[in-house]
Design a protein around this motif. Sequence first.
Motif, PDB file in Angstrom:
ATOM      1  N   SER A  93       0.830  -1.199   0.000  1.00 52.30           N
ATOM      2  CA  SER A  93       0.000   0.000   0.000  1.00 52.30           C
ATOM      3  C   SER A  93       0.874   1.262   0.000  1.00 52.30           C
ATOM      4  N   GLU A  94       0.214   2.395  -0.267  1.00 47.78           N
ATOM      5  CA  GLU A  94       0.937   3.672  -0.295  1.00 47.78           C
ATOM      6  C   GLU A  94       1.548   3.989   1.063  1.00 47.78           C
ATOM      7  N   SER A  95       0.794   3.696   2.143  1.00 49.06           N
ATOM      8  CA  SER A  95       1.336   3.971   3.480  1.00 49.06           C
ATOM      9  C   SER A  95       2.524   3.053   3.789  1.00 49.06           C
ATOM     10  N   GLU A  96       2.455   1.798   3.309  1.00 50.69           N
ATOM     11  CA  GLU A  96       3.581   0.884   3.516  1.00 50.69           C
ATOM     12  C   GLU A  96       4.797   1.352   2.735  1.00 50.69           C
ATOM     13  N   MET A  97       4.562   1.818   1.499  1.00 53.21           N
ATOM     14  CA  MET A  97       5.668   2.363   0.699  1.00 53.21           C
ATOM     15  C   MET A  97       6.259   3.580   1.397  1.00 53.21           C
ATOM     16  N   GLY A  98       5.381   4.390   2.002  1.00 48.97           N
ATOM     17  CA  GLY A  98       5.858   5.572   2.706  1.00 48.97           C
ATOM     18  C   GLY A  98       6.741   5.207   3.878  1.00 48.97           C
ATOM     19  N   LEU A  99       6.363   4.176   4.623  1.00 48.57           N
ATOM     20  CA  LEU A  99       7.180   3.754   5.753  1.00 48.57           C
ATOM     21  C   LEU A  99       8.482   3.133   5.276  1.00 48.57           C
ATOM     22  N   ARG A 100       8.404   2.345   4.222  1.00 47.91           N
ATOM     23  CA  ARG A 100       9.624   1.743   3.673  1.00 47.91           C
ATOM     24  C   ARG A 100      10.609   2.850   3.271  1.00 47.91           C
ATOM     25  N   ASP A 101      10.111   3.846   2.538  1.00 49.91           N
ATOM     26  CA  ASP A 101      10.964   4.959   2.109  1.00 49.91           C
ATOM     27  C   ASP A 101      11.500   5.736   3.307  1.00 49.91           C
ATOM     28  N   ARG A 102      10.666   5.900   4.345  1.00 53.76           N
ATOM     29  CA  ARG A 102      11.105   6.626   5.529  1.00 53.76           C
ATOM     30  C   ARG A 102      12.244   5.896   6.230  1.00 53.76           C
ATOM     31  N   LEU A 103      12.159   4.583   6.298  1.00 57.01           N
ATOM     32  CA  LEU A 103      13.238   3.805   6.908  1.00 57.01           C
ATOM     33  C   LEU A 103      14.545   4.008   6.141  1.00 57.01           C
ATOM     34  N   ILE A 104      14.446   4.027   4.821  1.00 58.92           N
ATOM     35  CA  ILE A 104      15.652   4.254   3.997  1.00 58.92           C
ATOM     36  C   ILE A 104      16.177   5.664   4.222  1.00 58.92           C
ATOM     37  N   GLU A 105      15.281   6.654   4.214  1.00 53.59           N
ATOM     38  CA  GLU A 105      15.698   8.046   4.421  1.00 53.59           C
ATOM     39  C   GLU A 105      16.370   8.229   5.776  1.00 53.59           C
ATOM     40  N   VAL A 106      15.799   7.613   6.808  1.00 54.80           N
ATOM     41  CA  VAL A 106      16.407   7.688   8.135  1.00 54.80           C
ATOM     42  C   VAL A 106      17.797   7.073   8.093  1.00 54.80           C
ATOM     43  N   GLY A 107      17.933   5.943   7.398  1.00 56.00           N
ATOM     44  CA  GLY A 107      19.242   5.303   7.274  1.00 56.00           C
ATOM     45  C   GLY A 107      20.243   6.173   6.540  1.00 56.00           C
ATOM     46  N   VAL A 108      19.792   6.832   5.475  1.00 54.37           N
ATOM     47  CA  VAL A 108      20.679   7.732   4.719  1.00 54.37           C
ATOM     48  C   VAL A 108      21.146   8.875   5.611  1.00 54.37           C
ATOM     49  N   ASP A 109      20.218   9.465   6.349  1.00 57.19           N
ATOM     50  CA  ASP A 109      20.567  10.559   7.255  1.00 57.19           C
ATOM     51  C   ASP A 109      21.526  10.075   8.342  1.00 57.19           C
ATOM     52  N   LEU A 110      21.255   8.910   8.890  1.00 58.63           N
ATOM     53  CA  LEU A 110      22.078   8.358   9.969  1.00 58.63           C
ATOM     54  C   LEU A 110      23.498   8.066   9.493  1.00 58.63           C
ATOM     55  N   VAL A 111      23.633   7.445   8.324  1.00 61.03           N
ATOM     56  CA  VAL A 111      24.973   7.114   7.830  1.00 61.03           C
ATOM     57  C   VAL A 111      25.738   8.382   7.462  1.00 61.03           C
ATOM     58  N   THR A 112      25.024   9.409   7.004  1.00 56.48           N
ATOM     59  CA  THR A 112      25.664  10.676   6.651  1.00 56.48           C
ATOM     60  C   THR A 112      26.190  11.390   7.890  1.00 56.48           C
ATOM     61  N   ARG A 113      25.397  11.368   8.937  1.00 59.55           N
ATOM     62  CA  ARG A 113      25.764  12.092  10.155  1.00 59.55           C
ATOM     63  C   ARG A 113      26.711  11.314  11.068  1.00 59.55           C
ATOM     64  N   GLU A 114      26.507   9.992  11.157  1.00 63.89           N
ATOM     65  CA  GLU A 114      27.204   9.234  12.189  1.00 63.89           C
ATOM     66  C   GLU A 114      28.040   8.063  11.683  1.00 63.89           C
ATOM     67  N   GLY A 115      28.013   7.806  10.377  1.00 59.83           N
ATOM     68  CA  GLY A 115      28.846   6.747   9.831  1.00 59.83           C
ATOM     69  C   GLY A 115      28.137   5.411   9.729  1.00 59.83           C
ATOM     70  N   ALA A 116      28.746   4.500   8.981  1.00 53.12           N
ATOM     71  CA  ALA A 116      28.130   3.213   8.684  1.00 53.12           C
ATOM     72  C   ALA A 116      27.932   2.351   9.921  1.00 53.12           C
ATOM     73  N   GLN A 117      28.779   2.517  10.931  1.00 53.29           N
ATOM     74  CA  GLN A 117      28.683   1.687  12.133  1.00 53.29           C
ATOM     75  C   GLN A 117      27.408   1.977  12.929  1.00 53.29           C
ATOM     76  N   SER A 118      26.751   3.088  12.658  1.00 50.57           N
ATOM     77  CA  SER A 118      25.549   3.474  13.409  1.00 50.57           C
ATOM     78  C   SER A 118      24.278   2.821  12.869  1.00 50.57           C
ATOM     79  N   LEU A 119      24.375   2.115  11.749  1.00 50.49           N
ATOM     80  CA  LEU A 119      23.186   1.622  11.055  1.00 50.49           C
ATOM     81  C   LEU A 119      22.670   0.300  11.609  1.00 50.49           C
ATOM     82  N   THR A 120      22.191   0.313  12.821  1.00 51.88           N
ATOM     83  CA  THR A 120      21.552  -0.877  13.368  1.00 51.88           C
ATOM     84  C   THR A 120      20.057  -0.796  13.074  1.00 51.88           C
ATOM     85  N   LEU A 121      19.410  -1.954  12.965  1.00 48.07           N
ATOM     86  CA  LEU A 121      17.967  -1.980  12.746  1.00 48.07           C
ATOM     87  C   LEU A 121      17.235  -1.250  13.870  1.00 48.07           C
TER      88      LEU A 121
END
Length: 200
Positions: A2-30
């Motif tokens: 669904s659109e809301s599921e796609m939105g959450l999926r994209d949000r998880l990726i965006e959060v990961g992109v922001d996290l790796v940019t700010r804090e590095g790859a080691q910060s990317l835990t589920l």
Amino acid sequence: MSESEMGLRDRLIEVGVDLVTREGAQSLTLREIARRAGVSHGAPRRYFPTHLDLLSAIARRGFADLGARAETAIGDDDGDGDGDGDTNPRAQLMTLGRVYLDFALAQRGMYELMFRHDLLESGTLGLRETSLPLFGVLVDLVGRVRPHADAAVVAGALWANLHGIAQLWGWGSLQLATGAEDFVPLLTAALDAHLGPEER
């Protein structure tokens, strides 16, 4: 999905992109990605069955970003800074090298993630669809400068050289060893080594 599921999926990726940019790859835990996305720590598993699947989706954003930067730079500039869009392949290789090194040094966490062996070897990253198009641009430009060489091999060696410059510059080793204040002389030397000296 669904659109809301796609939105959450994209949000998880965006959060990961922001996290790796700010804090590095080691910060990317589920758990940390889920916490910052405002969902339960089990929620990412609905969209990404494994941790590697989520990391691969984040890394694909990095490859897309790098590819877009390279395409824009090569289309807009020939390396001489005048924005006139010339098509000199050697100048375009200089531009591509600058974009690659600028990205590697400014986005160190993402760059590290993009080339993690466990992602590349797992097959989840989709290396063929993510990094090979940019490598194809490199091969094409090298082939135009050295038409009688095995362009894929020369491009591979040049890419390895750029990767080495990025790593050693990021660690501060090349500055210490060479006294260089920026990486441009090293990039020029790498191009000369793989393409032959530029004709004056």
